[in-house]
Design a protein around this motif. Structure first.
Motif, PDB file in Angstrom:
ATOM      1  N   ILE A  26       0.839  -1.208   0.000  1.00  0.00           N
ATOM      2  CA  ILE A  26       0.000   0.000   0.000  1.00  0.00           C
ATOM      3  C   ILE A  26       0.871   1.255   0.000  1.00  0.00           C
ATOM      4  N   HIS A  27       1.951   1.192   0.768  1.00  0.00           N
ATOM      5  CA  HIS A  27       2.820   2.365   0.897  1.00  0.00           C
ATOM      6  C   HIS A  27       3.429   2.742  -0.456  1.00  0.00           C
ATOM      7  N   HIS A  28       3.912   1.745  -1.163  1.00  0.00           N
ATOM      8  CA  HIS A  28       4.522   2.008  -2.471  1.00  0.00           C
ATOM      9  C   HIS A  28       3.476   2.211  -3.567  1.00  0.00           C
ATOM     10  N   ASN A  76      11.415  11.595  -0.895  1.00  0.00           N
ATOM     11  CA  ASN A  76      11.636  10.925   0.386  1.00  0.00           C
ATOM     12  C   ASN A  76      11.393   9.424   0.299  1.00  0.00           C
ATOM     13  N   HIS A  77      10.345   9.036  -0.423  1.00  0.00           N
ATOM     14  CA  HIS A  77      10.055   7.603  -0.528  1.00  0.00           C
ATOM     15  C   HIS A  77      11.073   6.887  -1.399  1.00  0.00           C
ATOM     16  N   ASN A  78      11.576   7.538  -2.442  1.00  0.00           N
ATOM     17  CA  ASN A  78      12.661   6.917  -3.220  1.00  0.00           C
ATOM     18  C   ASN A  78      13.850   6.596  -2.317  1.00  0.00           C
ATOM     19  N   ILE A 163      13.666   7.731   8.017  1.00  0.00           N
ATOM     20  CA  ILE A 163      12.562   6.836   8.394  1.00  0.00           C
ATOM     21  C   ILE A 163      11.258   7.615   8.326  1.00  0.00           C
ATOM     22  N   ASP A 164      10.326   7.029   7.612  1.00  0.00           N
ATOM     23  CA  ASP A 164       8.986   7.583   7.457  1.00  0.00           C
ATOM     24  C   ASP A 164       8.204   7.283   8.728  1.00  0.00           C
ATOM     25  N   VAL A 165       7.746   8.327   9.431  1.00  0.00           N
ATOM     26  CA  VAL A 165       6.949   8.078  10.635  1.00  0.00           C
ATOM     27  C   VAL A 165       5.486   8.506  10.469  1.00  0.00           C
ATOM     28  N   GLU A 167       1.706   7.573   9.931  1.00  0.00           N
ATOM     29  CA  GLU A 167       1.025   6.347  10.383  1.00  0.00           C
ATOM     30  C   GLU A 167       0.905   5.312   9.259  1.00  0.00           C
ATOM     31  N   HIS A 168       0.795   5.767   8.008  1.00  0.00           N
ATOM     32  CA  HIS A 168       0.643   4.800   6.906  1.00  0.00           C
ATOM     33  C   HIS A 168       1.871   3.893   6.781  1.00  0.00           C
ATOM     34  N   ALA A 169       2.989   4.296   7.383  1.00  0.00           N
ATOM     35  CA  ALA A 169       4.215   3.497   7.298  1.00  0.00           C
ATOM     36  C   ALA A 169       4.210   2.319   8.266  1.00  0.00           C
TER      37      ALA A 169
HETATM   38 MN    MN Z   1       5.097   7.327   3.441  1.00  0.00          MN
END
Ligand code: MN
Length: 203
Positions: A26-28, A76-78, A163-165, A167-169
Motif C-alpha cells: 500500500i505504501h509504495h 523521500n520515498h525513493n 525513516i517515514d513516521v 502512520e501509513h508506514a
Molecule cells: Mn510514506
C-alpha cells in the motif's frame, strides 16, 4: 520531465517480519504512486516541468504547497526504499562509523538520538541522518514531506538515511506503537547504501 514511480527494489514481503508485505504494497503502490502522480500534475505545463527533483526541492518555496508536499513525498520515498533491504541492519563500518563515533557520540548515542527524533516528531513526518552544510553528520526530523534539500528547511543538508513516521508506514502491523516500528527499522537499514551516500555527500 515526468517523474516515474520505480518498482520496489525487493519484493513486498522482503522486509518481513519487521515491515509487513501489505504495508509495503500500500505504501509504495498507493501512497508513493499518489505523490508521484500529484507532483507530475502540479508541474505539468509550468517552467518546473523540465527541472530535476533536486532543483524543484531547492526552489520549492517559489512554487506551491502542492509541489512542496508531493515533490517531497516523491523524493523521500525513493530514498526510503533504497536505504532498506532484506538481510540488512547491524552497524555501519568505515568512514561512516568513524563519523558517527566522532560527531554523534558513538553508535548507542546515535541510535538513541535518531529514535528520539523519530518518536517525538508530532503527527506526520520523517527522521533523518544527514550531512549538513559543514559536512558533519546531523540527526533531526522534519514535518510532513519536508526534507533538508528544500529551501524552506530549518537545517539544510543532504539526507543519507530517513525513516517515514507517517502512520501509513506502520499502522497495519504496529497500530499506535510507533516506537516498536522504529526499533524494528534498525533491522532493515542498508548501511552499504547509506555509506555510499555519506561518501558522495562528504566529498
Ligand atoms: Mn510514506
Amino acid at each position: 520531465m515526468t517523474f516515474q514511480l520505480q518498482p520496489l527494489p525487493y519484493s513486498n514481503d522482503a522486509l518481513e517480519p519487521h515491515i509487513d508485505a501489505k504495508t509495503m504494497e500500500i505504501h509504495h503502490d498507493k501512497h508513493h504512486a499518489a505523490y508521484t502522480n500529484n507532483l507530475n500534475n502540479a508541474i505539468a505545463g509550468t517552467e518546473w516541468e523540465n527541472k530535476t527533483i533536486e532543483e524543484i526541492l531547492a526552489d520549492v518555496s517559489k512554487i506551491s504547497p502542492a509541489v512542496r508536499n508531493n515533490a517531497g513525498g516523491f523524493y523521500n520515498h525513493n530514498l526510503f526504499w533504497e536505504v532498506m533491504a532484506p538481510n540488512a541492519g547491524g552497524k555501519p563500518t568505515g568512514d561512516l562509523m568513524d563519523a558517527i563515533d566522532s560527531e554523534l557520540g558513538g553508535w548507542d548515542k546515535f541510535k538513541e538520538t535518531f529514535s528520539a527524533a523519530a518518536t517525538t516528531r508530532f503527527g506526520s513526518g520523517w527522521a533523518w541522518l544527514m550531512v549538513g552544510a559543514d559536512k558533519k553528520l546531523v540527526v533531526n526530523s522534519t514535518p510532513n514531506q519536508d526534507n533538508a534539500l528544500m529551501d524552506v528547511a530549518e537545517v539544510k543538508g543532504t539526507p543519507i538515511l530517513g525513516i517515514d513516521v507517517w502512520e501509513h508506514a506502520y499502522y497495519l502491523n504496529y497500530q499506535n506503537r510507533r516506537p516498536d516500528y522504529i526499533g524494528a527499522f534498525y533491522n532493515v537499514i542498508n548501511w552499504n547504501v547509506v555509506s555510499e551516500k555519506f561518501k558522495a555527500a562528504t566529498k
